[in-house]
Write an enzyme that holds these catalytic residues in place. Sequence first.
Site: not given
Length: 273
Positions: A43, A106
């Site tokens: 991010y 992830h």
Amino acid sequence: MPANDFPQFGLGTYSDDNKDYWAGIVESALEVGYRHIDTAQIYDNEEYVGEGLKNASVSREDIFVSTKTVHVDVPGPSPDTEDILAAANGCLERLGLDYVDMLYVHWPVGVYDHETVLPAYDRLYEEGTIRHVGLSNFTPELLDEAQEILSAPVFAHQVEMHPLLQQEELHRYAYEHDHWLVAYSPLAQGEIFNVPEIQEIADKHGVSPAQVSLAWLLSKENVAVIPRTMNEDHLQSNVEAQDLELDADDITTIDAIEREKRCIDPDHGPWNK
């Protein structure tokens, strides 16, 4: 039930731009009652999330912070153990923390290799660098494979989940294996506002469709939610969804929705293999 030291309601922090804005949003979220903050290496905002954590008048011990590493788009060869340890330490450095409450894998594709990545997560867990191990975007088969390698318990599995993608199989799996199922994109990126059944329930209770979707998820055993917002008004209305009690008819109505939409559906998603 999984361990109860996990705030069932949290803040997701993904965004493509205005990454520095997350410092203020995280601080505001904590001030209105959030105690679970979710971010990720990819991010590119961990520095700002950490700034918000530091500036808020909430003790670190009262906040559950999770982040993620091992992303499919990371360039280069598959990571070795030292790469994973360095990535985790990089997350801590950017967040300004001595530990994170949970580190997720992830994506279980691309550079991910379970025989290399998961022992590194075990080492981080044993050292106390991470308090819990999480997985994200796995299939049941990949969850089985991971649990054969991991010594640490799987604390949570994070997936897209909302009334238009109810994830019944993964919910059953989480219940049977005693871990949390954490719902990202719990509002289906706004699609739930176009679902008549949800609007009718919202009108019945005098609340928003977003609050209905969140309350429906929270009604499910061992499910947590992490709605993302950069709107401070929505921070408050989202957190108030915890106080909305849907009745049995409401839940049955939402459970019966047949329309299905997956909002996060990249070609590399393991469900597409």
